[in-house]
Design a protein around this motif. Structure first.
Motif, PDB file in Angstrom:
ATOM      1  N   TRP A 180       0.851  -1.179   0.000  1.00  8.29           N
ATOM      2  CA  TRP A 180       0.000   0.000   0.000  1.00  8.29           C
ATOM      3  C   TRP A 180       0.892   1.236   0.000  1.00  8.29           C
ATOM      4  O   TRP A 180       1.912   1.275   0.702  1.00  8.29           O
ATOM      5  CB  TRP A 180      -0.875   0.029   1.255  1.00  8.29           C
TER       6      TRP A 180
ATOM      7  N   TYR B 141      -5.518  -3.887  -9.134  1.00 12.32           N
ATOM      8  CA  TYR B 141      -5.413  -2.517  -8.640  1.00 12.32           C
ATOM      9  C   TYR B 141      -6.489  -2.313  -7.586  1.00 12.32           C
ATOM     10  O   TYR B 141      -7.641  -2.738  -7.778  1.00 12.32           O
ATOM     11  CB  TYR B 141      -5.617  -1.519  -9.789  1.00 12.32           C
ATOM     12  N   GLN B 142      -6.111  -1.667  -6.479  1.00 12.94           N
ATOM     13  CA  GLN B 142      -7.091  -1.397  -5.434  1.00 12.94           C
ATOM     14  C   GLN B 142      -6.756  -0.109  -4.708  1.00 12.94           C
ATOM     15  O   GLN B 142      -5.599   0.133  -4.369  1.00 12.94           O
ATOM     16  CB  GLN B 142      -7.143  -2.545  -4.421  1.00 12.94           C
ATOM     17  N   GLU B 143      -7.796   0.710  -4.474  1.00 14.47           N
ATOM     18  CA  GLU B 143      -7.680   1.897  -3.633  1.00 14.47           C
ATOM     19  C   GLU B 143      -8.295   1.568  -2.279  1.00 14.47           C
ATOM     20  O   GLU B 143      -9.246   0.773  -2.192  1.00 14.47           O
ATOM     21  CB  GLU B 143      -8.397   3.092  -4.274  1.00 14.47           C
ATOM     22  N   ARG B 144      -7.775   2.171  -1.235  1.00 16.29           N
ATOM     23  CA  ARG B 144      -8.260   1.937   0.122  1.00 16.29           C
ATOM     24  C   ARG B 144      -9.770   2.204   0.184  1.00 16.29           C
ATOM     25  O   ARG B 144     -10.243   3.225  -0.294  1.00 16.29           O
ATOM     26  CB  ARG B 144      -7.517   2.842   1.105  1.00 16.29           C
ATOM     27  N   GLY B 145     -10.514   1.244   0.738  1.00 24.32           N
ATOM     28  CA  GLY B 145     -11.955   1.386   0.893  1.00 24.32           C
ATOM     29  C   GLY B 145     -12.768   0.972  -0.318  1.00 24.32           C
ATOM     30  O   GLY B 145     -13.994   1.045  -0.293  1.00 24.32           O
ATOM     31  N   LYS B 146     -12.114   0.553  -1.391  1.00 22.19           N
ATOM     32  CA  LYS B 146     -12.810   0.122  -2.604  1.00 22.19           C
ATOM     33  C   LYS B 146     -12.434  -1.318  -2.934  1.00 22.19           C
ATOM     34  O   LYS B 146     -11.433  -1.841  -2.436  1.00 22.19           O
ATOM     35  CB  LYS B 146     -12.443   1.028  -3.792  1.00 22.19           C
ATOM     36  N   GLU B 147     -13.221  -1.930  -3.795  1.00 24.00           N
ATOM     37  CA  GLU B 147     -12.941  -3.285  -4.252  1.00 24.00           C
ATOM     38  C   GLU B 147     -11.773  -3.282  -5.252  1.00 24.00           C
ATOM     39  O   GLU B 147     -11.597  -2.320  -5.994  1.00 24.00           O
ATOM     40  CB  GLU B 147     -14.178  -3.898  -4.924  1.00 24.00           C
TER      41      GLU B 147
ATOM     42  N   VAL C 162      -9.774  -4.422  -8.665  1.00 23.23           N
ATOM     43  CA  VAL C 162     -10.190  -4.678 -10.046  1.00 23.23           C
ATOM     44  C   VAL C 162      -9.031  -5.311 -10.813  1.00 23.23           C
ATOM     45  O   VAL C 162      -7.871  -5.201 -10.414  1.00 23.23           O
ATOM     46  CB  VAL C 162     -10.643  -3.393 -10.780  1.00 23.23           C
TER      47      VAL C 162
ATOM     48  N   CYS D 295      -5.077   7.400 -10.478  1.00 21.19           N
ATOM     49  CA  CYS D 295      -5.228   7.443  -9.031  1.00 21.19           C
ATOM     50  C   CYS D 295      -4.952   8.880  -8.597  1.00 21.19           C
ATOM     51  O   CYS D 295      -3.888   9.421  -8.894  1.00 21.19           O
ATOM     52  CB  CYS D 295      -4.251   6.479  -8.359  1.00 21.19           C
TER      53      CYS D 295
ATOM     54  N   ILE E  40      -4.158   9.323  -2.501  1.00 23.67           N
ATOM     55  CA  ILE E  40      -5.082   8.195  -2.343  1.00 23.67           C
ATOM     56  C   ILE E  40      -4.243   6.934  -2.132  1.00 23.67           C
ATOM     57  O   ILE E  40      -3.410   6.578  -2.973  1.00 23.67           O
ATOM     58  CB  ILE E  40      -6.001   8.029  -3.577  1.00 23.67           C
TER      59      ILE E  40
ATOM     60  N   HIS F 224      -3.256   3.242  -2.228  1.00 25.57           N
ATOM     61  CA  HIS F 224      -3.574   2.184  -3.194  1.00 25.57           C
ATOM     62  C   HIS F 224      -2.427   1.194  -3.295  1.00 25.57           C
ATOM     63  O   HIS F 224      -1.349   1.421  -2.754  1.00 25.57           O
ATOM     64  CB  HIS F 224      -3.872   2.797  -4.568  1.00 25.57           C
TER      65      HIS F 224
END
Length: 160
Positions: free
Chosen positions: A73, A91-97, A99, A109, A113, A115
């Motif tokens: 992260w 790929y993932q951002e904090r608080g999201k699913e 992909v 991004c 943020i 990620h």
């Protein structure tokens, strides 16, 4: 005389096709340098294509990750754009699913943020990262192998 004309013709052709050495030409196809295992799991190569160019105001780095490799992260002080040029990524951002990104995909991004991104479980990935060089990357948390494996399993199940 024929040999002289032929020689002159060959030399003129070679001079006409040679490139001017005053240009600084590089290639994003160069593999780059194997990265030390500091903030990731697996194997990665980095090629700093454009770095600290004050006139442009951004960097371009080519990264290649072997399958089953991931960054930790992190966040950047500027927006970052990733362009997948080969393979498959997570790929993932904090608080999201998370992909799946595939060759040809582009994702932005926003700055600051948190990620992470990686190769997929079964595929290498090569991407171009565009970002500002204002401040170094801030590493925030380790992406464990268990977490990565869970994401890979979830993404594989959802793509069926």
């Amino acid at each position: 005389m024929k040999n002289s004309i032929l020689t002159l013709f060959i030399l003129a052709s070679l001079l006409g096709f040679s490139q001017d050495s005053e240009y600084n030409v590089s290639s994003y196809l160069t593999e780059g340098t194997k990265a030390p295992n500091t903030h990731y799991i697996g194997e990665a190569w980095l090629n700093a294509i454009i770095h600290d160019d004050t006139e442009l105001g951004y960097n371009i780095t080519k990264a290649t990750f072997k399958a089953n490799s991931t960054l930790d992260w992190h966040k950047h002080s500027s927006a970052q754009v990733l362009i997948i040029v080969d393979g498959e990524a997570y790929y993932q951002e904090r608080g999201k699913e998370a992909v799946i990104l595939k060759e040809g995909d582009l994702i932005k991004c926003e700055k600051n943020i948190e990620h992470w991104h990686s190769s997929s479980k079964d595929s290498d990935v090569t991407y171009l990262a565009f970002y500002s060089g204002e401040q170094p990357t801030t590493w925030t948390e380790v992406v464990t192998q268990d977490y990565y494996d869970g994401i890979a399993k979830k993404l594989k199940a959802s793509s069926k």
